[in-house]
Design a protein around this motif. Structure first.
Motif, PDB file in Angstrom:
ATOM      1  N   ALA A 135      29.727  81.973  69.755  1.00  0.00           N
ATOM      2  CA  ALA A 135      28.365  82.014  69.213  1.00  0.00           C
ATOM      3  C   ALA A 135      28.123  80.857  68.260  1.00  0.00           C
ATOM      4  CB  ALA A 135      28.117  83.350  68.509  1.00  0.00           C
TER       5      ALA A 135
ATOM      6  N   ARG B  87      27.897  77.566  70.246  1.00  0.00           N
ATOM      7  CA  ARG B  87      26.621  77.403  70.943  1.00  0.00           C
ATOM      8  C   ARG B  87      25.465  77.123  69.994  1.00  0.00           C
ATOM      9  NH1 ARG B  87      28.312  82.262  74.881  1.00  0.00           N
ATOM     10  NH2 ARG B  87      29.417  81.008  76.441  1.00  0.00           N
ATOM     11  N   ASP B  88      25.695  77.359  68.707  1.00  0.00           N
ATOM     12  CA  ASP B  88      24.658  77.073  67.709  1.00  0.00           C
ATOM     13  C   ASP B  88      24.789  75.664  67.132  1.00  0.00           C
ATOM     14  OD1 ASP B  88      22.383  78.062  66.149  1.00  0.00           O
ATOM     15  OD2 ASP B  88      23.736  77.931  64.417  1.00  0.00           O
TER      16      ASP B  88
END
Length: 285
Positions: free
Chosen positions: A91, A94-95
């Motif tokens: 996560a 992907r940020d």
């Protein structure tokens, strides 16, 4: 031995990065969390110049978490934007594109071009695959898998520019070169496993003796590194007629170290780098 590795495609990569830097809005430099200083290419610093940069300390799961925390404090104190990640933190990976946009995007500009740079084998291709949520870049345990620049569309507003891993022609600091070799940043054919293993054992004996003993079930640690390597060889069955097979045991130890099987290990502390820099400045004065 003197360690160095600079194949022809790295010179081309340097030229490509120098050309492409003019058209990007920001840079994401991937370094190895176990050696954030040695794995930061000084050539890249010169090429990047004033272009905004996020430093990603990758493979943080393989590094000593306490020392990684010290590095994060060090970067903050020196005004360097940095994050610590590993491939399990999908996560957060992907940020990264959004993070760079929030930090570095110029007002009113629609398209944001983000260049990813780093030396070989710091996990750049793995991060790219997670960022794009599909297998684009080939991943390998040997450095120099990516050999040509590629562009990928992360979103309607973000373009990723991936570049090959690039070292520099001459590694002046040979202590740093040994740390790079131990981490896997230098191709195996350019190093001598026994030499790197002795360096690594000496480092582990001084800084992580309990991890070394636990991994190889050694009741005690001999005083000298060759004797430790011989003890590990006996535990791992790396013997041959006439004695220890040092090449075989060296390969086992280095592979274990690189894979994190010995435990979370950091090769560098901020204080070490500050002392080294001060010594270099004194020599040049």
């Amino acid at each position: 031995m003197t360690i160095g590795w600079y194949p022809g495609h790295m010179n081309k990569a340097r030229k490509d990065i120098t050309k492409a830097i003019k058209s990007v809005d920001a840079v994401m430099e991937i370094v190895d969390a176990r050696l954030p200083a040695a794995s930061a290419n000084p050539l890249l610093a010169a090429i990047i110049g004033s272009t905004p940069c996020l430093r990603v300390l990758n493979k943080a799961d393989l590094a000593d978490p306490l020392i990684t925390a010290h590095w994060m404090q060090y970067f903050q104190q020196h005004g360097i934007r940095a994050v610590a990640l590993d491939k399990s933190r999908t996560a957060r990976i992907r940020d990264l594109g959004n993070l760079c946009q929030r930090e570095f995007r110029k007002p009113g500009k629609h398209l944001f071009r983000l260049m990813i740079v780093g030396i070989p084998n710091v996990g750049k291709s793995t991060l790219l695959n997670i960022l794009l949520d599909r297998k684009i870049a080939r991943v390998g345990n040997e450095p120099a898998v990516t050999k040509a620049s590629q562009e990928y569309k992360l979103s309607d507003q973000v373009i990723l520019v991936d570049t090959p891993g690039m070292l520099w022609p001459k590694i002046e600091d040979q202590d740093a070169a040994y740390r790079l070799a131990a981490s896997g940043a230098i191709k195996n054919t350019a190093i001598e496993f026994e030499d790197i293993a002795l360096f690594s054992v000496n480092f582990l004996r001084e800084h992580y003796p309990a991890l070394l003993q636990a991994r190889y079930q050694l009741s005690t640690l001999p005083e000298h590194s060759p004797d430790i390597l011989a003890a590990i060889a006996h535990r791992c069955g790396c013997l041959r007629k006439g004695g220890v097979d040092y090449v075989k045991v060296a390969e086992i130890l280095i592979k274990d170290l690189r894979a994190g099987k010995i435990g979370p290990v950091s090769f560098e502390k901020p204080l070490l780098i500050q002392k080294t820099t001060a010594q270099v400045n004194e020599t040049q004065a």
